[in-house]
Motif scaffolding. Structure first.
Motif, PDB file in Angstrom:
ATOM      1  N   LEU A 128       1.073  -0.908  -0.349  1.00  0.00           N
ATOM      2  CA  LEU A 128      -0.327  -0.078   0.008  1.00  0.00           C
ATOM      3  C   LEU A 128       1.037   1.636  -0.304  1.00  0.00           C
ATOM      4  CD1 LEU A 128      -3.017   1.010   0.236  1.00  0.00           C
ATOM      5  CD2 LEU A 128      -2.736   1.062   2.809  1.00  0.00           C
ATOM      6  N   VAL A 129       0.452   2.458  -1.035  1.00  0.00           N
ATOM      7  CA  VAL A 129       1.314   3.385  -1.071  1.00  0.00           C
ATOM      8  C   VAL A 129       0.500   4.638  -0.852  1.00  0.00           C
ATOM      9  CG1 VAL A 129       2.892   2.411  -2.431  1.00  0.00           C
ATOM     10  CG2 VAL A 129       1.001   3.472  -3.609  1.00  0.00           C
ATOM     11  N   LYS A 130       1.350   5.621  -0.606  1.00  0.00           N
ATOM     12  CA  LYS A 130       0.616   6.320  -0.489  1.00  0.00           C
ATOM     13  C   LYS A 130       0.368   7.839  -1.976  1.00  0.00           C
ATOM     14  CE  LYS A 130      -1.009  11.113   1.812  1.00  0.00           C
ATOM     15  NZ  LYS A 130      -0.413  12.080   2.730  1.00  0.00           N
ATOM     16  N   ASN A 131       1.052   8.053  -2.551  1.00  0.00           N
ATOM     17  CA  ASN A 131       1.187   8.402  -3.956  1.00  0.00           C
ATOM     18  C   ASN A 131       1.640   7.591  -4.739  1.00  0.00           C
ATOM     19  OD1 ASN A 131       1.926  10.025  -6.849  1.00  0.00           O
ATOM     20  ND2 ASN A 131       3.180  11.443  -4.959  1.00  0.00           N
ATOM     21  N   LEU A 132      -0.203   6.929  -5.742  1.00  0.00           N
ATOM     22  CA  LEU A 132       0.694   5.740  -6.913  1.00  0.00           C
ATOM     23  C   LEU A 132       1.427   6.207  -7.707  1.00  0.00           C
ATOM     24  CD1 LEU A 132       0.309   3.245  -7.452  1.00  0.00           C
ATOM     25  CD2 LEU A 132      -2.027   3.063  -8.521  1.00  0.00           C
ATOM     26  N   GLN A 133       1.487   7.199  -8.403  1.00  0.00           N
ATOM     27  CA  GLN A 133       2.352   7.722  -9.783  1.00  0.00           C
ATOM     28  C   GLN A 133       3.631   7.407  -9.303  1.00  0.00           C
ATOM     29  OE1 GLN A 133       0.871  11.859 -10.247  1.00  0.00           O
ATOM     30  NE2 GLN A 133      -1.086  11.375 -11.872  1.00  0.00           N
ATOM     31  N   LYS A 134       4.339   7.980  -8.501  1.00  0.00           N
ATOM     32  CA  LYS A 134       5.463   7.374  -7.796  1.00  0.00           C
ATOM     33  C   LYS A 134       5.883   6.680  -8.345  1.00  0.00           C
ATOM     34  CE  LYS A 134       7.400   9.107  -4.216  1.00  0.00           C
ATOM     35  NZ  LYS A 134       7.531   9.768  -2.599  1.00  0.00           N
ATOM     36  N   TYR A 135       5.065   5.395  -8.038  1.00  0.00           N
ATOM     37  CA  TYR A 135       5.059   3.669  -8.091  1.00  0.00           C
ATOM     38  C   TYR A 135       4.912   2.952  -8.888  1.00  0.00           C
ATOM     39  CZ  TYR A 135       6.537   5.113  -3.128  1.00  0.00           C
ATOM     40  OH  TYR A 135       7.143   5.413  -2.034  1.00  0.00           O
ATOM     41  N   ASN A 136       4.641   4.118 -10.700  1.00  0.00           N
ATOM     42  CA  ASN A 136       4.068   3.262 -11.271  1.00  0.00           C
ATOM     43  C   ASN A 136       5.538   2.497 -12.301  1.00  0.00           C
ATOM     44  OD1 ASN A 136       1.554   4.490 -11.271  1.00  0.00           O
ATOM     45  ND2 ASN A 136       1.933   6.829 -12.843  1.00  0.00           N
ATOM     46  N   PHE A 137       6.635   2.407 -11.952  1.00  0.00           N
ATOM     47  CA  PHE A 137       7.232   1.351 -12.567  1.00  0.00           C
ATOM     48  C   PHE A 137       7.495   0.496 -12.058  1.00  0.00           C
ATOM     49  CE2 PHE A 137       9.614   4.120  -9.302  1.00  0.00           C
ATOM     50  CZ  PHE A 137      10.339   3.016  -8.546  1.00  0.00           C
ATOM     51  N   ILE A 138       6.781   0.151 -10.704  1.00  0.00           N
ATOM     52  CA  ILE A 138       6.946  -1.205 -10.548  1.00  0.00           C
ATOM     53  C   ILE A 138       5.922  -2.025 -10.779  1.00  0.00           C
ATOM     54  CG2 ILE A 138       6.944  -2.014  -8.081  1.00  0.00           C
ATOM     55  CD1 ILE A 138       8.540  -0.390  -8.182  1.00  0.00           C
TER      56      ILE A 138
END
Length: 267
Positions: A128-138
């Motif tokens: 679970l993350v707060k800012n999904l855009q930061k992790y789109n590459f995952i």
């Protein structure tokens, strides 16, 4: 693994229909209930929706439905005994409960201490993350492991999420262990941690309940886990009966119906 949660983002909207308010952070110990042939003392830590939680002072969730069905199969009355998560196995071994039905996954360490029924559900860990855009590459577990060195991770004490992060030795910037998932969620929302690793059904429910806080799940399953019911090793009769119940419920489709009610896209 057949992807139980391959449409996890879509599932958030479905889960909103049945999302419930989380119970208080700490699970107070229940009064001691003596063993009785007419009752089934079910150990629960009711802070993990959709598996087990409290609604209006009533125990509810997937495990609660299964406990009632199992007790009926055994010709007994289910009595829910609230136990802190870290005390579940000690309570079982101290004869304060007869069975753990609280979203417990099977691990070698737990198998050393107690017996388990047959697994009834295959799941895993999600992030679970707060800012999904930061992790789109995952996109997969390999990407997670490669990037984790920059992450402040949050887990719940005594869970497979904690053991996964520590045993993998993934080199996280930091790992904070919290008493329960609400504490970890609050830390994520406040920005004290970057990611929260927990069981997939719980992660999806938290995301559905807290959309306004901007939390989102990463659509990556980190591992495979099997949920089952914990039983004292000497109670071979209950192990046998629980397994027979699972077989019958699977054959009749009642097990699948209960799972689908709480986790709509489960396969």
């Amino acid at each position: 693994m057949t992807t139980i949660f391959r449409k996890s983002i879509h599932l958030l909207g479905i889960i909103l229909v049945c999302s419930m308010v989380l119970c208080a952070c700490a699970t107070p110990p229940s009064p001691v209930i003596e063993a009785d042939p007419g009752i089934l003392r079910v150990g629960v830590s009711p802070d993990s929706p959709p598996l087990i939680f409290k609604k209006d002072d009533r125990i509810d969730g997937l495990e609660a439905d299964m406990a009632l069905a199992l007790a009926d199969y055994l010709g007994k009355t289910a009595v829910f005994v609230e136990v802190r998560w870290e005390d579940q196995i000690p309570a079982l071994l101290d004869n304060r409960t007869d069975i753990i039905m609280s979203g417990m996954s099977v691990t070698p360490a737990r198998q050393y201490a107690i017996a388990f029924s047959k697994p009834y559900f295959k799941a895993g860990l999600m992030i679970l993350v707060k800012n999904l855009q930061k992790y789109n590459f995952i996109k997969n577990t390999e990407t997670v492991l490669a990037q984790s060195i920059t992450w402040r991770m949050g887990v719940v004490k005594g869970t497979t999420g904690e053991s996964f992060t520590r045993q993998k030795n993934i080199g996280a910037k930091s790992i904070a262990a919290y008493e329960d998932q609400r504490e970890a969620l609050n830390a994520l929302v406040a920005g004290r941690i970057d990611v929260f690793i927990h069981d997939a059904p719980n992660v999806l429910m938290l995301a559905a309940q807290h959309q306004a806080d901007g939390v989102k799940p990463l659509p990556v399953m980190l591992n495979e886990e099997y949920l089952a019911w914990g039983i004292e090793k000497g109670d071979s009769e209950l192990v046998k009966a629980a397994n027979a119940f699972i077989d019958q419920a699977m054959q009749k489709g009642t097990m699948q119906a209960i799972i689908k009610r709480w986790i709509p896209l489960a396969e």
